[in-house]
Design a protein around this motif. Structure first.
Motif, PDB file in Angstrom:
ATOM      1  N   THR A 174       0.838  -1.206   0.000  1.00 50.44           N
ATOM      2  CA  THR A 174       0.000   0.000   0.000  1.00 50.44           C
ATOM      3  C   THR A 174       0.871   1.254   0.000  1.00 50.44           C
ATOM      4  O   THR A 174       1.814   1.339   0.795  1.00 50.44           O
ATOM      5  CB  THR A 174      -0.897   0.037   1.269  1.00 50.44           C
ATOM      6  OG1 THR A 174      -1.509  -1.241   1.436  1.00 50.44           O
ATOM      7  CG2 THR A 174      -1.970   1.091   1.164  1.00 50.44           C
ATOM      8  N   ARG A 175       0.581   2.204  -0.881  1.00 50.45           N
ATOM      9  CA  ARG A 175       1.316   3.479  -0.962  1.00 50.45           C
ATOM     10  C   ARG A 175       2.838   3.261  -0.925  1.00 50.45           C
ATOM     11  O   ARG A 175       3.548   3.782  -0.066  1.00 50.45           O
ATOM     12  CB  ARG A 175       0.894   4.426   0.172  1.00 50.45           C
ATOM     13  CG  ARG A 175      -0.401   5.167  -0.151  1.00 50.45           C
ATOM     14  CD  ARG A 175      -0.849   6.059   0.994  1.00 50.45           C
ATOM     15  NE  ARG A 175       0.055   7.186   1.248  1.00 50.45           N
ATOM     16  CZ  ARG A 175       0.110   8.293   0.518  1.00 50.45           C
ATOM     17  NH1 ARG A 175      -0.682   8.440  -0.535  1.00 50.45           N
ATOM     18  NH2 ARG A 175       0.936   9.259   0.839  1.00 50.45           N
ATOM     19  N   ALA A 176       3.299   2.441  -1.878  1.00 48.71           N
ATOM     20  CA  ALA A 176       4.739   2.152  -1.932  1.00 48.71           C
ATOM     21  C   ALA A 176       5.250   2.282  -3.362  1.00 48.71           C
ATOM     22  O   ALA A 176       4.482   2.198  -4.322  1.00 48.71           O
ATOM     23  CB  ALA A 176       5.003   0.743  -1.409  1.00 48.71           C
ATOM     24  N   LEU A 177       6.555   2.495  -3.486  1.00 46.73           N
ATOM     25  CA  LEU A 177       7.224   2.461  -4.780  1.00 46.73           C
ATOM     26  C   LEU A 177       8.282   1.364  -4.655  1.00 46.73           C
ATOM     27  O   LEU A 177       9.184   1.456  -3.824  1.00 46.73           O
ATOM     28  CB  LEU A 177       7.863   3.820  -5.087  1.00 46.73           C
ATOM     29  CG  LEU A 177       8.375   4.009  -6.513  1.00 46.73           C
ATOM     30  CD1 LEU A 177       8.290   5.472  -6.921  1.00 46.73           C
ATOM     31  CD2 LEU A 177       9.808   3.534  -6.683  1.00 46.73           C
ATOM     32  N   VAL A 178       8.093   0.304  -5.434  1.00 44.30           N
ATOM     33  CA  VAL A 178       8.980  -0.868  -5.324  1.00 44.30           C
ATOM     34  C   VAL A 178       9.985  -0.832  -6.479  1.00 44.30           C
ATOM     35  O   VAL A 178       9.601  -0.797  -7.642  1.00 44.30           O
ATOM     36  CB  VAL A 178       8.157  -2.179  -5.341  1.00 44.30           C
ATOM     37  CG1 VAL A 178       9.069  -3.362  -5.060  1.00 44.30           C
ATOM     38  CG2 VAL A 178       7.027  -2.130  -4.306  1.00 44.30           C
ATOM     39  N   ALA A 179      11.273  -0.814  -6.134  1.00 44.97           N
ATOM     40  CA  ALA A 179      12.343  -0.646  -7.123  1.00 44.97           C
ATOM     41  C   ALA A 179      12.522  -1.887  -8.004  1.00 44.97           C
ATOM     42  O   ALA A 179      12.087  -2.987  -7.660  1.00 44.97           O
ATOM     43  CB  ALA A 179      13.646  -0.324  -6.395  1.00 44.97           C
ATOM     44  N   ASP A 180      13.205  -1.681  -9.127  1.00 43.08           N
ATOM     45  CA  ASP A 180      13.431  -2.721 -10.144  1.00 43.08           C
ATOM     46  C   ASP A 180      13.851  -4.053  -9.531  1.00 43.08           C
ATOM     47  O   ASP A 180      14.780  -4.107  -8.728  1.00 43.08           O
ATOM     48  CB  ASP A 180      14.567  -2.305 -11.098  1.00 43.08           C
ATOM     49  CG  ASP A 180      14.295  -0.990 -11.792  1.00 43.08           C
ATOM     50  OD1 ASP A 180      13.883  -0.038 -11.098  1.00 43.08           O
ATOM     51  OD2 ASP A 180      14.492  -0.911 -13.009  1.00 43.08           O
ATOM     52  N   GLY A 181      13.155  -5.115  -9.963  1.00 39.74           N
ATOM     53  CA  GLY A 181      13.586  -6.477  -9.652  1.00 39.74           C
ATOM     54  C   GLY A 181      13.410  -6.921  -8.210  1.00 39.74           C
ATOM     55  O   GLY A 181      13.871  -8.003  -7.846  1.00 39.74           O
ATOM     56  N   VAL A 182      12.748  -6.114  -7.377  1.00 38.66           N
ATOM     57  CA  VAL A 182      12.604  -6.485  -5.956  1.00 38.66           C
ATOM     58  C   VAL A 182      11.492  -7.528  -5.790  1.00 38.66           C
ATOM     59  O   VAL A 182      10.464  -7.459  -6.470  1.00 38.66           O
ATOM     60  CB  VAL A 182      12.296  -5.233  -5.099  1.00 38.66           C
ATOM     61  CG1 VAL A 182      11.837  -5.609  -3.697  1.00 38.66           C
ATOM     62  CG2 VAL A 182      13.534  -4.344  -5.023  1.00 38.66           C
ATOM     63  N   LYS A 183      11.715  -8.489  -4.882  1.00 37.00           N
ATOM     64  CA  LYS A 183      10.686  -9.493  -4.562  1.00 37.00           C
ATOM     65  C   LYS A 183      10.098  -9.187  -3.195  1.00 37.00           C
ATOM     66  O   LYS A 183      10.844  -8.955  -2.241  1.00 37.00           O
ATOM     67  CB  LYS A 183      11.310 -10.890  -4.514  1.00 37.00           C
ATOM     68  CG  LYS A 183      11.153 -11.659  -5.794  1.00 37.00           C
ATOM     69  CD  LYS A 183      11.503 -13.126  -5.592  1.00 37.00           C
ATOM     70  CE  LYS A 183      11.266 -13.861  -6.909  1.00 37.00           C
ATOM     71  NZ  LYS A 183      11.566 -15.252  -6.866  1.00 37.00           N
ATOM     72  N   ILE A 184       8.781  -9.196  -3.111  1.00 39.09           N
ATOM     73  CA  ILE A 184       8.104  -9.041  -1.821  1.00 39.09           C
ATOM     74  C   ILE A 184       7.566 -10.425  -1.459  1.00 39.09           C
ATOM     75  O   ILE A 184       6.769 -11.003  -2.204  1.00 39.09           O
ATOM     76  CB  ILE A 184       6.934  -8.034  -1.917  1.00 39.09           C
ATOM     77  CG1 ILE A 184       7.399  -6.702  -2.531  1.00 39.09           C
ATOM     78  CG2 ILE A 184       6.266  -7.854  -0.552  1.00 39.09           C
ATOM     79  CD1 ILE A 184       8.127  -5.771  -1.634  1.00 39.09           C
ATOM     80  N   GLY A 185       8.022 -10.947  -0.312  1.00 39.95           N
ATOM     81  CA  GLY A 185       7.728 -12.331   0.055  1.00 39.95           C
ATOM     82  C   GLY A 185       6.274 -12.601   0.425  1.00 39.95           C
ATOM     83  O   GLY A 185       5.456 -11.693   0.583  1.00 39.95           O
ATOM     84  N   LYS A 186       5.969 -13.878   0.569  1.00 41.64           N
ATOM     85  CA  LYS A 186       4.627 -14.373   0.841  1.00 41.64           C
ATOM     86  C   LYS A 186       4.045 -13.736   2.113  1.00 41.64           C
ATOM     87  O   LYS A 186       4.714 -13.702   3.157  1.00 41.64           O
ATOM     88  CB  LYS A 186       4.718 -15.896   1.012  1.00 41.64           C
ATOM     89  CG  LYS A 186       3.410 -16.619   0.945  1.00 41.64           C
ATOM     90  CD  LYS A 186       3.675 -18.119   0.801  1.00 41.64           C
ATOM     91  CE  LYS A 186       2.366 -18.876   0.760  1.00 41.64           C
ATOM     92  NZ  LYS A 186       2.015 -19.524   1.977  1.00 41.64           N
ATOM     93  N   ASP A 187       2.818 -13.213   1.996  1.00 47.15           N
ATOM     94  CA  ASP A 187       2.072 -12.637   3.129  1.00 47.15           C
ATOM     95  C   ASP A 187       2.741 -11.428   3.793  1.00 47.15           C
ATOM     96  O   ASP A 187       2.320 -11.000   4.868  1.00 47.15           O
ATOM     97  CB  ASP A 187       1.782 -13.702   4.200  1.00 47.15           C
ATOM     98  CG  ASP A 187       0.895 -14.828   3.666  1.00 47.15           C
ATOM     99  OD1 ASP A 187       0.025 -14.525   2.828  1.00 47.15           O
ATOM    100  OD2 ASP A 187       1.085 -15.988   4.064  1.00 47.15           O
TER     101      ASP A 187
END
Length: 379
Positions: free
Chosen positions: A344-357
């Motif tokens: 929510t309300r984030a900017l995720v940089a190139d190639g980043v993985k956000i893990g499960k849950d």
């Protein structure tokens, strides 16, 4: 119509430190924007569309990616005979051992020989890190019509924000009579956009004098413009109306991406009469899964969406797995949001993985959260 009498110089050496980890390895003008573009695509496309066919790009900081990207002038149609995009890094000077540009004016000074090769009547100086569409040919017409020595593009900003900018105070004819750098009590709201047209012979003379001045900070805003005014030269303010964004912070980069979700967005990337050219990445078409839930989103090629996406911008090759939620966020190229994660309300940089849950950002946060490294999931 070609403007062989005007050459453009794009200042693309910005470190962009307020973009934090996004500019650790790439110069600010090479940062991704709008799903498939890079910021520098905008001034380059504006040059191509305005009939300016010789463009120097002055690079400095973390410029390897930017140099190779810009050197492929064909992307902007700037690779025909007598035209081209030229990458101009700083050169070490025998007498000074300097291999940096000391300021915006010094960057042009160090490339006087390059400009002289083309012997232009006018030189257009641009910034490499603003998002906007502008017809520089129209600006040149006004420059000539007012018989100006220099023309500076200005945009009206809210009066309460004016103290953040270089402010141009003008008379009724649009002639600049005073320039104030970030004034505490601004007299007008005409902010300099960092876009200048100079008569080359005059500018060249001034740059040569400026290089010898040990007290100068070799900067257009601090030195060249005030000197022109003190010398009684005619400076004209070209009023630009339209979309313009200086994407110098994470919040402003996020906002500029979010603006694309507005159906009435003035930038209009789909306008066939003023295209923004970019690298055509070879990516598969986007895939929207049967359980995907999408509301108001900008989704680029190569994306795979099996989860929920609301009011967000997904760049090339982003993946949103089943049960994941992406809300009010920007996912840069190659980002993967694993199952059940909520962004929510984030900017995720190139190639980043956000893990499960995992849970990233929050709806109540005043600032946008920048995610620049892998976020571990809930085991």
């Amino acid at each position: 119509m070609k403007h062989n009498n005007m050459l453009a110089m794009i200042l693309a050496g910005g470190r962009g430190s307020r973009l934090h980890e996004l500019t650790n390895k790439v110069a600010k003008p090479a940062v991704s924007y709008g799903g498939k573009y890079r910021i520098v695509d905008f001034p380059l496309s504006n040059c191509a569309n305005s009939g300016i066919d010789v463009v120097g790009v002055l690079t400095q900081y973390e410029s390897i990616l930017l140099n190779s990207y810009v050197a492929a002038g064909r992307r902007w149609g700037l690779d025909a005979k007598e035209s081209g995009v030229y990458v101009l890094p700083p050169r070490e000077k025998a007498d000074t051992n300097l291999d940096v540009y000391r300021g915006t004016a010094d960057a042009i000074s160090q490339n006087i020989d390059f400009i002289d090769t083309y012997d232009p009547e006018y030189v257009l100086v641009l910034s490499g890190d603003h998002i906007y569409k502008m017809n520089y040919a129209k600006m040149l017409e006004e420059h000539k019509a007012h018989n100006a020595d220099a023309t500076i593009a200005v945009i009206q900003v809210p009066m309460k924000e004016a103290s953040r900018f270089g402010i141009m105070n003008t008379n009724e004819e649009g002639q600049i009579i005073e320039f104030e750098e970030k004034p505490e009590k601004p007299k007008s709201n005409l902010a300099s956009m960092g876009i200048y047209i100079f008569n080359w012979k005059l500018l060249r003379k001034m740059l040569v004098a400026d290089m010898k001045d040990t007290d100068s900070s070799h900067d257009f805003g601090k030195d060249i413009i005030p000197t022109l005014l003190n010398d009684g030269k005619y400076l004209y303010a070209y009023k630009f109306k339209g979309y313009w964004k200086d994407v110098g912070t994470i919040d402003s980069l996020w906002e500029a991406n979010m603006d694309l979700l507005d159906a009435n967005n003035e930038l209009d990337l789909g306008d066939p009469t003023w295209k923004i050219y970019t690298e055509d990445v070879t990516a598969l078409p986007q895939y929207i899964g049967p359980d995907a839930d999408i509301t108001r989103a900008f989704i680029t090629q190569g994306c795979m969406v099996d989860g929920e996406v609301k009011n967000s911008v997904l760049f090339t090759g982003a993946r949103v797995n089943p049960g994941a939620k992406v809300i009010d966020s920007v996912l840069m190229p190659g980002v993967e949001i694993e199952e059940g994660a909520v962004i929510t309300r984030a900017l995720v940089a190139d190639g980043v993985k956000i893990g499960k849950d995992a849970v990233v950002g929050s709806a109540d946060s005043e600032h946008i959260e920048l995610v620049s490294k892998r976020v571990k999931g809930v085991e």
